[in-house]
Design an enzyme around this catalytic site. Structure first.
Site, PDB file in Angstrom:
ATOM      1  N   ASN A 148       0.795  -1.237   0.000  1.00 17.69           N
ATOM      2  CA  ASN A 148       0.000   0.000   0.000  1.00 17.69           C
ATOM      3  C   ASN A 148       0.822   1.278   0.000  1.00 17.69           C
ATOM      4  O   ASN A 148       0.335   2.308  -0.466  1.00 17.69           O
ATOM      5  CB  ASN A 148      -1.014  -0.013   1.148  1.00 17.69           C
ATOM      6  CG  ASN A 148      -0.359  -0.053   2.503  1.00 17.69           C
ATOM      7  OD1 ASN A 148       0.633  -0.746   2.696  1.00 17.69           O
ATOM      8  ND2 ASN A 148      -0.890   0.675   3.448  1.00 17.69           N
ATOM      9  N   GLY A 224       0.016  -8.111   6.906  1.00 16.09           N
ATOM     10  CA  GLY A 224      -1.202  -8.517   7.601  1.00 16.09           C
ATOM     11  C   GLY A 224      -0.891  -9.410   8.796  1.00 16.09           C
ATOM     12  O   GLY A 224       0.229  -9.910   8.960  1.00 16.09           O
ATOM     13  N   GLU A 245       4.884  -4.899  12.024  1.00 15.12           N
ATOM     14  CA  GLU A 245       4.002  -3.734  11.832  1.00 15.12           C
ATOM     15  C   GLU A 245       2.784  -4.267  11.090  1.00 15.12           C
ATOM     16  O   GLU A 245       2.831  -4.467   9.879  1.00 15.12           O
ATOM     17  CB  GLU A 245       4.710  -2.661  10.996  1.00 15.12           C
ATOM     18  CG  GLU A 245       5.944  -2.075  11.644  1.00 15.12           C
ATOM     19  CD  GLU A 245       5.621  -1.203  12.856  1.00 15.12           C
ATOM     20  OE1 GLU A 245       4.476  -0.725  12.968  1.00 15.12           O
ATOM     21  OE2 GLU A 245       6.515  -1.033  13.695  1.00 15.12           O
ATOM     22  N   LEU A 246       1.692  -4.514  11.829  1.00 13.65           N
ATOM     23  CA  LEU A 246       0.573  -5.241  11.236  1.00 13.65           C
ATOM     24  C   LEU A 246      -0.674  -4.359  11.117  1.00 13.65           C
ATOM     25  O   LEU A 246      -0.586  -3.146  11.159  1.00 13.65           O
ATOM     26  CB  LEU A 246       0.322  -6.513  12.061  1.00 13.65           C
ATOM     27  CG  LEU A 246       1.579  -7.380  12.289  1.00 13.65           C
ATOM     28  CD1 LEU A 246       1.256  -8.593  13.146  1.00 13.65           C
ATOM     29  CD2 LEU A 246       2.213  -7.811  10.975  1.00 13.65           C
ATOM     30  N   CYS A 279      -2.845   1.125   6.936  1.00 14.54           N
ATOM     31  CA  CYS A 279      -2.872   0.393   8.209  1.00 14.54           C
ATOM     32  C   CYS A 279      -3.559   1.217   9.278  1.00 14.54           C
ATOM     33  O   CYS A 279      -4.208   0.690  10.167  1.00 14.54           O
ATOM     34  CB  CYS A 279      -1.456   0.059   8.641  1.00 14.54           C
ATOM     35  SG  CYS A 279      -0.410   1.503   8.800  1.00 14.54           S
ATOM     36  N   GLU A 457       8.692   1.793  14.520  1.00 15.34           N
ATOM     37  CA  GLU A 457       9.398   2.384  13.389  1.00 15.34           C
ATOM     38  C   GLU A 457       9.430   3.893  13.565  1.00 15.34           C
ATOM     39  O   GLU A 457       8.550   4.467  14.169  1.00 15.34           O
ATOM     40  CB  GLU A 457       8.683   2.028  12.085  1.00 15.34           C
ATOM     41  CG  GLU A 457       8.684   0.534  11.880  1.00 15.34           C
ATOM     42  CD  GLU A 457       8.524   0.109  10.439  1.00 15.34           C
ATOM     43  OE1 GLU A 457       7.611   0.583   9.778  1.00 15.34           O
ATOM     44  OE2 GLU A 457       9.353  -0.720   9.998  1.00 15.34           O
TER      45      GLU A 457
HETATM   46  P1  NAD Z   1       0.521  -9.360   3.403  1.00 18.85           P
HETATM   47  O1  NAD Z   1       0.702  -9.797   4.811  1.00 18.85           O
HETATM   48  O2  NAD Z   1      -0.275 -10.191   2.498  1.00 18.85           O
HETATM   49  O3  NAD Z   1       1.951  -9.163   2.699  1.00 18.85           O
HETATM   50  C1  NAD Z   1       2.948  -8.335   3.257  1.00 18.85           C
HETATM   51  C2  NAD Z   1       4.298  -8.785   2.734  1.00 18.85           C
HETATM   52  O4  NAD Z   1       4.599 -10.065   3.287  1.00 18.85           O
HETATM   53  C3  NAD Z   1       4.361  -8.957   1.218  1.00 18.85           C
HETATM   54  O5  NAD Z   1       5.631  -8.553   0.767  1.00 18.85           O
HETATM   55  C4  NAD Z   1       4.165 -10.456   1.043  1.00 18.85           C
HETATM   56  O6  NAD Z   1       4.689 -10.965  -0.142  1.00 18.85           O
HETATM   57  C5  NAD Z   1       4.931 -10.975   2.241  1.00 18.85           C
HETATM   58  N1  NAD Z   1       4.529 -12.310   2.683  1.00 18.85           N
HETATM   59  C6  NAD Z   1       3.309 -12.902   2.567  1.00 18.85           C
HETATM   60  N2  NAD Z   1       3.346 -14.137   3.119  1.00 18.85           N
HETATM   61  C7  NAD Z   1       4.606 -14.317   3.593  1.00 18.85           C
HETATM   62  C8  NAD Z   1       5.258 -15.383   4.273  1.00 18.85           C
HETATM   63  N3  NAD Z   1       4.623 -16.525   4.570  1.00 18.85           N
HETATM   64  N4  NAD Z   1       6.554 -15.221   4.612  1.00 18.85           N
HETATM   65  C9  NAD Z   1       7.213 -14.076   4.339  1.00 18.85           C
HETATM   66  N5  NAD Z   1       6.655 -13.042   3.668  1.00 18.85           N
HETATM   67  C10 NAD Z   1       5.357 -13.159   3.314  1.00 18.85           C
HETATM   68  O7  NAD Z   1      -0.062  -7.877   3.502  1.00 18.85           O
HETATM   69  P2  NAD Z   1      -0.478  -6.916   2.322  1.00 18.85           P
HETATM   70  O8  NAD Z   1      -1.790  -7.356   1.772  1.00 18.85           O
HETATM   71  O9  NAD Z   1       0.671  -6.731   1.401  1.00 18.85           O
HETATM   72  O10 NAD Z   1      -0.643  -5.537   3.115  1.00 18.85           O
HETATM   73  C11 NAD Z   1      -1.765  -5.199   3.829  1.00 18.85           C
HETATM   74  C12 NAD Z   1      -1.542  -5.384   5.312  1.00 18.85           C
HETATM   75  O11 NAD Z   1      -0.381  -4.659   5.741  1.00 18.85           O
HETATM   76  C13 NAD Z   1      -2.692  -4.810   6.117  1.00 18.85           C
HETATM   77  O12 NAD Z   1      -3.035  -5.679   7.157  1.00 18.85           O
HETATM   78  C14 NAD Z   1      -2.119  -3.504   6.659  1.00 18.85           C
HETATM   79  O13 NAD Z   1      -2.751  -3.031   7.818  1.00 18.85           O
HETATM   80  C15 NAD Z   1      -0.695  -3.886   6.880  1.00 18.85           C
HETATM   81  N6  NAD Z   1       0.133  -2.690   6.985  1.00 18.85           N
HETATM   82  C16 NAD Z   1       0.628  -2.342   8.217  1.00 18.85           C
HETATM   83  C17 NAD Z   1       1.371  -1.173   8.365  1.00 18.85           C
HETATM   84  C18 NAD Z   1       1.925  -0.753   9.713  1.00 18.85           C
HETATM   85  O14 NAD Z   1       2.812   0.097   9.743  1.00 18.85           O
HETATM   86  N7  NAD Z   1       1.462  -1.308  10.823  1.00 18.85           N
HETATM   87  C19 NAD Z   1       1.618  -0.376   7.244  1.00 18.85           C
HETATM   88  C20 NAD Z   1       1.104  -0.769   6.009  1.00 18.85           C
HETATM   89  C21 NAD Z   1       0.364  -1.933   5.892  1.00 18.85           C
END
Ligand code: NAD
Length: 489
Positions: A148, A224, A245-246, A279, A457
């Site tokens: 995002n 996520g 950071e979820l 997020c 962060e």
């Molecule tokens: P996602 O968890 O699907 O993917 C995030 C990253 O992890 C991607 O690069 C993905 O390829 C990688 N990934 C997926 N499965 C993995 C595994 N088993 N092992 C290692 N890497 C893996 O999330 P998304 O759909 O890309 O992003 C949306 C989520 O991110 C939302 O829940 C949002 O709230 C969160 N987010 C949090 C923050 C924060 O600062 N807290 C900021 C931005 C987004």
């Protein structure tokens, strides 16, 4: 068709496999990105491990100069990078421009901190003994980010990690990788030492290969909750530190005495900016009873005025969702809420833009008559969907706000400082905004409570994240010690 290769050891690298990049505003493939193999991951970590020996021992002032040159080079290419990012994830250019500018600011901020990673001298109750500790980098950091805000999320991690003397291998999301590759190329061209900042692209398999790599000393993920659990599991098996950071399901709370127009603007910004794909999206709204109907009317009007359109046009305020599947999932949750008693105040439908009405757009949506057990109230939707409920008293809304498992952020709208401070103290969230929302700074720590993650962060706190302590004890006395007792002081 544009192609974005891997980038490690300071140069572009071709891969055997590639992955299409789909523009969510047009539904068309606009580029391909490399898909790293296990061998590529190994080679990228190898580059980072080799570079670490020099980077960690470089004078901090020299590391700062590299980061400053990187920041200037990023500023010079800001428009180019923000266009790539808007193309990749559909976020309006008015926001990606600000995010790229903020990324450069972060690099400068942490360049300034590179030579201020202080240690401490520990006061002892013993004479002739000096005890001090330093903060040391971990080594090679595996940094995995979401789609995002790829550049900003990457810089949130690389700026403190590099300033502290670590080297990094970044894995952006497979859905939007191009801007991070471009960022690494800009860094290399600006003179970042080869191997200090590396990027491998691909999905979960590549992410897991990176987390499992024996030379990775720290893992940091922005993503996520489900991914967080998996990555934490790998980190747990490997016994390496992990930063998470979820997601969030952040409450916005409006008291009857609030400045109405500021609150409305803050609520709209909180949920509809970035099409709710943030997020920190303020996706749950609690409005004090006497003003509930009026606030909802004003919000519905504001939401219906939002300019949905081509993310590359400066006038666009809201772009599409990232994929068709994501939009379908969101529509399912809206449908489920309606079938169990919720009402759609505005929005609620898929839409498209341009003559062909393409793109994974969703109308800004507000749901009322929701109950705390509904999925739309409990789960992060990561979409432009606001769920609204009335409340009467502070204690009641404190409990409602705290319901659930998330704890990333919250917004409070009131002119009464006592109300604001009492409520802020009760909310379990990493950030609480009062009469403001979605404001971030390089110096303020950001992160979650509970399932929104751990570790911080930005700011000085993130230097702690990317360093660990080494305690050095020097006995400069003349006496030998009793070898069979522990030395205490
Ligand atoms: P996602 O968890 O699907 O993917 C995030 C990253 O992890 C991607 O690069 C993905 O390829 C990688 N990934 C997926 N499965 C993995 C595994 N088993 N092992 C290692 N890497 C893996 O999330 P998304 O759909 O890309 O992003 C949306 C989520 O991110 C939302 O829940 C949002 O709230 C969160 N987010 C949090 C923050 C924060 O600062 N807290 C900021 C931005 C987004």
């Amino acid at each position: 068709m544009k192609h974005f290769p891997l980038h490690f050891g300071g140069v572009d690298r071709e891969s055997t496999d590639t992955r299409d990049q789909v523009d969510p505003a047009t539904e068309r493939v606009w580029a391909t990105c490399a898909e790293a193999s296990n061998g590529d991951v190994d080679a990228a970590v190898g580059s980072a491990a080799t570079a670490y020996r020099q980077w960690a021992t470089l004078a901090p002032g020299r590391r700062a100069e590299h980061l400053l040159a990187f920041a200037s080079a990023l500023e010079a290419r800001a428009d180019h990078v923000s266009r790539i990012e808007s193309r990749s994830n559909g976020k309006p250019i008015r926001e990606t421009r600000l995010q790229v500018a903020f990324a450069a600011r972060m690099l400068r901020y942490f360049a300034g901190l590179a030579d201020k990673v202080f240690g401490h001298v520990v006061p002892l109750d013993a004479s002739d003994v000096l005890d001090y500790y330093t903060r040391e980098p971990h080594g090679v950091c595996a940094l995995i980010v979401a789609w995002n805000s790829p550049v900003q999320l990457t810089v949130n991690k690389i700026a403190p990690a590099l300033a502290a003397g670590n080297t990094v291998v970044v894995k952006p999301s497979e859905l939007a990788s191009a801007s991070v590759i471009e960022l690494a190329r800009i860094g290399s061209r600006a003179g970042m030492p080869p191997g200090s900042f590396n990027v491998v692209t691909g999905g979960a398999t590549v992410g897991e290969a990176l987390c499992h790599h024996p030379d990775v000393a720290l893992i940091s993920l922005t993503g996520g909750i489900r991914t967080g659990r998996r990555v934490a599991q790998i980190a747990g098996e490997r016994l390496v530190p992990v930063v998470l950071e979820l997601g969030g399901k952040s409450p916005q709370i409006v008291f009857a005495d609030a400045d109405r127009s500021r609150a409305i603007s803050g609520i709209v910004a909180g949920i509809f900016a970035a099409a709710g794909q943030s997020c920190m999206a303020g996706s749950r709204l609690y409005v004090q009873e006497p003003i509930f109907d009026e606030v909802m009317r004003e919000l519905a009007h504001s939401a219906s005025q939002i300019r949905i359109g081509d993310p590359l046009l400066p006038e666009t305020e809201m772009g599409p969702l990232i994929t068709s599947e994501h939009r379908e999932r969101t529509l399912d949750v809206i449908g489920e809420a309606v079938s169990t008693g919720a009402h759609v105040l505005t929005g609620g439908r898929a839409t498209g833009v341009g003559a062909s009405k393409r793109g994974y757009f969703l109308e800004p949506t507000i749901l009322v008559d929701v109950t705390p057990s509904m999925r739309c109230v409990r789960e992060e939707l990561f979409a432009p969907v606001l769920v609204a409920q009335p409340f009467t008293a502070l204690e009641e809304v404190a409990a409602l706000a705290d319901d659930g498992t998330h704890g990333l952020a919250a917004g409070i709208w009131t002119q009464d400082v006592s109300t604001a401070m009492r409520l802020a103290a009760q909310i379990r969230a990493g950030t609480v905004w009062v009469n403001d929302y979605r404001r971030v700074s390089a110096g303020a720590p950001f992160g979650g409570f509970r399932s929104s993650g751990h570790g911080r962060e930005r700011g000085l706190e993130s230097l702690r994240t990317y360093t660990t302590t080494k305690n050095v004890v020097i006995n400069y006395g003349a006496q030998a010690r009793d070898p069979f007792t522990i030395g205490t002081s």
